[in-house]
Structure formats: structure tokens, C-alpha cells
Design an enzyme around this catalytic site. Structure first.
Site, PDB file in Angstrom:
ATOM      1  N   SER A  57      58.528  53.878 -40.866  1.00  0.00           N
ATOM      2  CA  SER A  57      57.211  54.404 -41.051  1.00  0.00           C
ATOM      3  C   SER A  57      56.890  55.772 -40.751  1.00  0.00           C
ATOM      4  CB  SER A  57      56.318  53.724 -40.009  1.00  0.00           C
ATOM      5  OG  SER A  57      56.703  53.802 -38.766  1.00  0.00           O
ATOM      6  N   TYR A  84      52.601  51.973 -38.926  1.00  0.00           N
ATOM      7  CA  TYR A  84      52.485  50.811 -39.679  1.00  0.00           C
ATOM      8  C   TYR A  84      52.113  49.600 -38.809  1.00  0.00           C
ATOM      9  CZ  TYR A  84      55.451  52.439 -43.843  1.00  0.00           C
ATOM     10  OH  TYR A  84      55.740  52.960 -45.031  1.00  0.00           O
ATOM     11  N   GLY A  85      52.362  49.764 -37.585  1.00  0.00           N
ATOM     12  CA  GLY A  85      52.181  48.900 -36.410  1.00  0.00           C
ATOM     13  C   GLY A  85      50.849  48.302 -36.176  1.00  0.00           C
ATOM     14  N   ASN A 106      60.893  48.123 -37.394  1.00  0.00           N
ATOM     15  CA  ASN A 106      60.640  46.734 -36.938  1.00  0.00           C
ATOM     16  C   ASN A 106      59.477  45.948 -37.470  1.00  0.00           C
ATOM     17  OD1 ASN A 106      62.309  45.885 -34.170  1.00  0.00           O
ATOM     18  ND2 ASN A 106      62.189  47.939 -34.571  1.00  0.00           N
ATOM     19  N   THR A 107      58.379  46.718 -37.747  1.00  0.00           N
ATOM     20  CA  THR A 107      57.157  46.150 -38.500  1.00  0.00           C
ATOM     21  C   THR A 107      57.613  45.910 -39.878  1.00  0.00           C
ATOM     22  OG1 THR A 107      55.956  47.636 -36.859  1.00  0.00           O
ATOM     23  CG2 THR A 107      54.724  46.563 -38.635  1.00  0.00           C
ATOM     24  N   GLU A 160      57.028  59.567 -28.792  1.00  0.00           N
ATOM     25  CA  GLU A 160      56.760  60.804 -29.653  1.00  0.00           C
ATOM     26  C   GLU A 160      56.391  62.148 -28.894  1.00  0.00           C
ATOM     27  OE1 GLU A 160      54.966  60.584 -33.374  1.00  0.00           O
ATOM     28  OE2 GLU A 160      55.923  58.722 -33.878  1.00  0.00           O
ATOM     29  N   THR A 218      61.210  50.671 -33.121  1.00  0.00           N
ATOM     30  CA  THR A 218      62.150  52.059 -33.289  1.00  0.00           C
ATOM     31  C   THR A 218      62.187  52.972 -32.080  1.00  0.00           C
ATOM     32  OG1 THR A 218      60.320  53.089 -34.501  1.00  0.00           O
ATOM     33  CG2 THR A 218      62.331  52.071 -35.659  1.00  0.00           C
TER      34      THR A 218
HETATM   35  N1  DGL Z   1      58.460  52.213 -36.694  1.00  0.00           N
HETATM   36  C1  DGL Z   1      57.434  51.137 -36.095  1.00  0.00           C
HETATM   37  C2  DGL Z   1      58.294  50.168 -35.491  1.00  0.00           C
HETATM   38  O1  DGL Z   1      59.386  50.090 -35.391  1.00  0.00           O
HETATM   39  C3  DGL Z   1      56.587  51.972 -34.994  1.00  0.00           C
HETATM   40  C4  DGL Z   1      55.724  52.948 -35.407  1.00  0.00           C
HETATM   41  C5  DGL Z   1      54.584  52.425 -36.562  1.00  0.00           C
HETATM   42  O2  DGL Z   1      53.923  51.823 -35.882  1.00  0.00           O
HETATM   43  O3  DGL Z   1      54.639  52.828 -37.433  1.00  0.00           O
HETATM   44  O4  DGL Z   1      57.540  48.958 -35.591  1.00  0.00           O
END
Ligand code: DGL
Length: 275
Positions: free
Chosen positions: A19, A50-51, A82-83, A160, A193
Site C-alpha cells: 500500500s 489499506y488497513g 499484510n492487509t 512512519e 509491514t
Molecule cells: N502495508 C499495510 C499492512 O501491512 C500497513 C499500512 C496500511 O494500512 O496500508 O497491513
């Protein structure tokens, strides 16, 4: 059966998407474990995060990202997010003509191997936890496994901002993880992540006997085994990695260097509508 990679494709790059910037924790593992592999990375910074999105939206975004990376003639796709792995992996596996690997299965396998008490904590975004992706895989691996899932959305912002140590990070970790501490878990999956960056504060908050599982590390290990078994590890010495984002390349470069542990020289902004 997943599609074969084929020897003839071994020198092609691996497509990785996320994301945003967090998936660079997976790329960092590629650099550490398989420095010859060439990475084409796409971070969907325009549509991040994305979460907190609905499953339908995450599936749509993931499909677009995967289709975009296909144009770079990649030998396989790694869903670093992961999402997106939790929600869209099955769809991507079905639709893509090349192997697609997400981070949830390898992370779950590593946790199931590590646990002795069969009590495993899982932390991730709201969407990852709500999808029950980790819970389902762990329970299918061993019905004796009991899972303790907790969404920790603020960890993403802390990572971040670079606030990965100190009183704020500690207080947030103690607040999120308070309930977990009473559950006698011996294994905790860092199912996002961004969480490997907070590893030390999470470890300090949990008791000493808790093993932290970094999904990024286990995923890259599993990708390496898959490539090795197919004879498809890259032979060329000098990979030319590419980093692309859908918005704000400069911020990606700055924040990303902390995730990657390395300088990022060039980031291109692309528009998915162009593809
Ligand atoms: N990359 C997302 C994850 O690993 C975390 C950041 C997001 O919410 O997009 O779930």
C-alpha cells in the site's frame, strides 16, 4: 497447482507491491537474503492506507497493482502488504499467470514452528485482524493453537514518523499489548509491514520468553526456497532495482530509507490509470 516459474525466467525480476512504503521491509529482506534478485517495487502511496479499507476495495486495488507489475515481465509476485495478503491473495492466485506469494502463510508457518505453548498473539491493521487470515491458517495448521489477535493501527503512524523508541512508542505499545501480556503467549506475529521497525519496543513490552515473528523475513525465506527448488534463482550479479509509487515520491524516498536501511536513489511516480 500454482504456475511454474521455469528456468528460462530465472533472470527476470520479482514484482513486489504494498500500500505504500512499508513493503520495503520485505525488500530489505530480499537484499539481505538474496542480493542477486532484482526487485520491481510498487507502493500505492496515492491510495494508502489499506488497513482501514473494506475488503472489496482492497481486492480491487490489489488486482490493479498486480496487473500493473505484470507489465514489467516479472517472474513472480510478492504481496508485501499484510492487509492485501489477508484479503486478496486467493483472488490474485486465481487470476495471475505467475506464482503469487503473500506474507500471511509464511508468517503463520514460522509461528506454528516456534510455539511451544500453542498460544500465539497476532498484531496487525484493523482489516488484517478482521479478516482472520492469520487465525484461520494457524488453526488449520494445528487445531490446538489458540490465537490472540489485536489491531494496533497507531504503530503504522509511529513507524512512519520514526518514533520507534522512546516514551510515546512505549506507551502506545503498553496500551495495545496490555491484554496480551496476561495470556501466556510464547509467540507474537508482527502481522504488518511497519511493525518490524518497532521490534525493540514490542519486545520490551512483552515478557522475555515471547518470540517475535517477522512475516517479512519468513516470506523471503519461503520465496527463496521456492525459487531454488524451481532452479529459478537469479544468476546475474548486478540487479537494477526499480521503485515506483502512485504519489509523493520524495516522501517515499525519505521515509523508505528507514524501512530499507539503505539509500534509495530514484523513485518514479506512475499513474495506474495509464495502464
Ligand atoms: N502495508 C499495510 C499492512 O501491512 C500497513 C499500512 C496500511 O494500512 O496500508 O497491513
Amino acid at each position: 497447482m500454482p504456475p511454474d516459474i521455469g528456468l528460462e525466467n530465472r533472470n527476470k525480476p520479482i514484482g513486489v507491491f504494498d500500500s505504500g512504503v512499508g513493503g520495503l521491509s520485505v525488500v530489505r529482506e530480499f537484499f539481505r537474503q538474496f542480493p542477486s534478485e532484482e526487485i520491481v517495487y510498487f507502493g500505492d502511496t496515492a491510495r494508502y492506507p489499506y488497513g482501514t479499507r473494506s475488503p472489496e476495495r482492497v481486492r480491487k486495488l490489489a488486482m490493479q497493482n498486480a496487473a500493473f507489475l505484470m507489465d514489467f515481465d516479472v517472474k513472480m509476485l510478492v504481496v508485501a502488504c499484510n492487509t492485501a495478503s489477508s484479503i486478496a491473495l486467493e483472488l490474485l492466485e486465481k487470476k495471475m499467470p505467475i506464482p503469487v506469494i503473500g506474507v500471511v502463510k509464511p508468517g503463520s508457518h514460522a509461528a506454528a514452528r516456534a510455539t511451544r505453548s500453542w498460544k500465539i498473539g497476532i498484531i496487525g491493521t484493523n482489516a488484517t485482524i478482521a479478516s482472520e487470515s492469520y487465525q484461520k491458517i494457524l488453526e488449520s495448521l494445528n487445531p490446538n493453537i489458540e490465537t490472540f489477535p489485536i489491531a494496533c493501527p497507531l504503530f503504522v503512524a509511529l513507524a512512519e514518523e520514526g518514533w520507534t523508541i522512546g516514551p510515546v512508542a512505549r506507551l502506545v505499545a503498553e496500551t495495545y499489548l496490555a491484554d496480551l501480556r496476561g495470556e501466556n503467549i510464547d509467540t507474537l506475529i508482527l502481522g504488518c509491514t511497519h511493525y518490524p521497525l518497532l521490534r525493540s519496543v514490542i519486545a520490551e513490552t512483552m515478557s522475555e520468553g515471547v518470540t517475535l515473528i517477522d512475516s517479512a523475513e519468513s516470506t523471503v525465506k519461503e520465496v527463496g526456497e521456492l525459487l531454488d527448488n524451481a532452479g529459478a534463482l537469479r544468476e546475474n550479479e548486478k540487479p537494477e532495482h526499480r521503485f515506483m509509487v502512485s504519489d509523493a515520491p520524495e516522501r517515499f524516498r525519505q521515509v523508505g530509507e528507514r524501512f530499507l536501511g539503505k539509500q534509495i536513489l530514484k523513485v518514479n511516480k506512475v499513474s495506474l490509470e495509464d495502464f
